[in-house]
Design an enzyme around this catalytic site. Structure first.
Site, PDB file in Angstrom:
ATOM      1  N   LYS A 166       0.840  -1.191   0.000  1.00  0.00           N
ATOM      2  CA  LYS A 166       0.000   0.000   0.000  1.00  0.00           C
ATOM      3  C   LYS A 166       0.879   1.246   0.000  1.00  0.00           C
ATOM      4  O   LYS A 166       2.058   1.196   0.355  1.00  0.00           O
ATOM      5  CB  LYS A 166      -0.885   0.016   1.252  1.00  0.00           C
ATOM      6  N   TYR A 285      -8.279 -11.213   2.166  1.00  0.00           N
ATOM      7  CA  TYR A 285      -9.038 -10.082   1.603  1.00  0.00           C
ATOM      8  C   TYR A 285      -9.591 -10.499   0.242  1.00  0.00           C
ATOM      9  O   TYR A 285      -8.864 -11.022  -0.594  1.00  0.00           O
ATOM     10  CB  TYR A 285      -8.098  -8.869   1.488  1.00  0.00           C
TER      11      TYR A 285
END
Length: 307
Positions: A166, A285
């Site tokens: 990220k 996820y």
């Protein structure tokens, strides 16, 4: 003759005594230690299984947490929990002396965000490196076991992310907190002992941006990396950071380098001059169909800041 008969009787009695003694000694090796009772079904720790099978419901009462930062006390896995699944909460199990964090999610189980918006997840976020000088990085290590990933009627929608890089960037483009690349496990099927098609292994892909903020088919490429057998502990490293460009000393690269099962998969992130963060998340996820079950152990994290 009487002496001979006596001799035969003596030999028979002596033989029976020896057999009884040997049998008694051998039986003693198998005693459980509690009142001399033999345990006919000893349970070895290695026989403990943590895979959920059979039918299930999307949400459970125990798994419906009101707060997404719902965790156990002193979790063995590093990072801050982000639980957006009403199927199960994070929990741990010890197998052969190793403590595994359990991440189980189901399709449409995100009870935190607005319906039909974001995918379910139970992930852990790690503090980001906020500097962009050469030598700045965020590094995560751990051991993963994959038991099950999402399955749909479309191969393109199959699979579950096990970790991701990220980082925000300057200028416009993408979400407020964009993903740089995601490591996607897709199922590979084979027959079980009854001839049923089941998930036997998992192809690992890097879903990487083509430009800052890239998403969808045009904004990302999916690159095959390797295959991991089901339920096989696999060591993983992921480092995201900044290093000098080997082709131009006046420039630097923003990189996301992974090591999966001992094999390196290095990648330079596009538009490095726009990157302002290096971050990592891991867990489970995305599950656009079915259920996902990911296990993590031996997790560590380190970050370095260089201006």
């Amino acid at each position: 003759m009487k002496n001979l008969n006596f001799y035969y009787k003596f030999i028979s009695i002596f033989t029976l005594f020896i057999i009884a003694s040997v049998t008694s000694c051998q039986s003693g090796d198998d005693l459980s230690g509690e009142e001399g009772v033999i345990d006919p079904y000893p349970v070895e720790e290695s026989e403990v299984k943590d895979e959920e099978t059979g039918t299930y419901t999307t949400c459970t009462q125990a798994g419906t947490n009101a707060d997404r930062v719902t965790d156990i006390a002193k979790p063995v896995n590093v990072g801050t929990i982000d639980d957006r699944s009403c199927y199960a909460n994070y929990k741990e199990i010890t197998i052969d002396g190793t403590v595994w964090g359990m991440y189980n999610i189901t399709h449409e189980s995100n009870h935190i965000d607005a319906p039909n918006t974001l995918q379910p997840r139970i992930e852990r976020s790690l503090a980001r490196s906020q500097t962009t000088g050469i030598g700045s990085y965020a590094r995560f290590t751990g051991t993963v076991r994959i038991l099950e990933v999402g399955k749909t009627n479309s191969e393109g929608s199959d699979g579950t992310y096990i970790m991701q890089a990220k980082g925000k960037h300057t200028g416009d483009g993408g979400s407020a907190d964009p993903a740089i690349c995601l490591y996607l496990a897709k199922p590979v099927y084979g027959a079980d002992e009854n001839g049923n098609q089941v998930q036997k292994s998992f192809n690992i892909y890097r879903e990487q941006i083509n430009y800052r903020g890239g998403s969808g088919a045009g904004g990302r490429d999916i690159v095959y990396l390797t295959n991991i057998e089901k339920n096989t502990p696999t060591d993983i490293e992921l480092e995201v950071g900044f290093r000098q460009d080997t082709n131009d000393a006046s420039k630097k690269n923003h990189y996301a380098d992974a090591v999966i099962g001992g094999t390196s998969f290095n990648w330079n992130i596009p538009e490095p001059e726009r990157g302002i963060q290096s971050g990592i998340r891991y867990g489970a996820y995305r599950v656009k169909g079915g259920r996902a079950q990911i296990r993590w152990a031996n997790t560590t994290y380190k970050k370095v800041e260089n201006n």
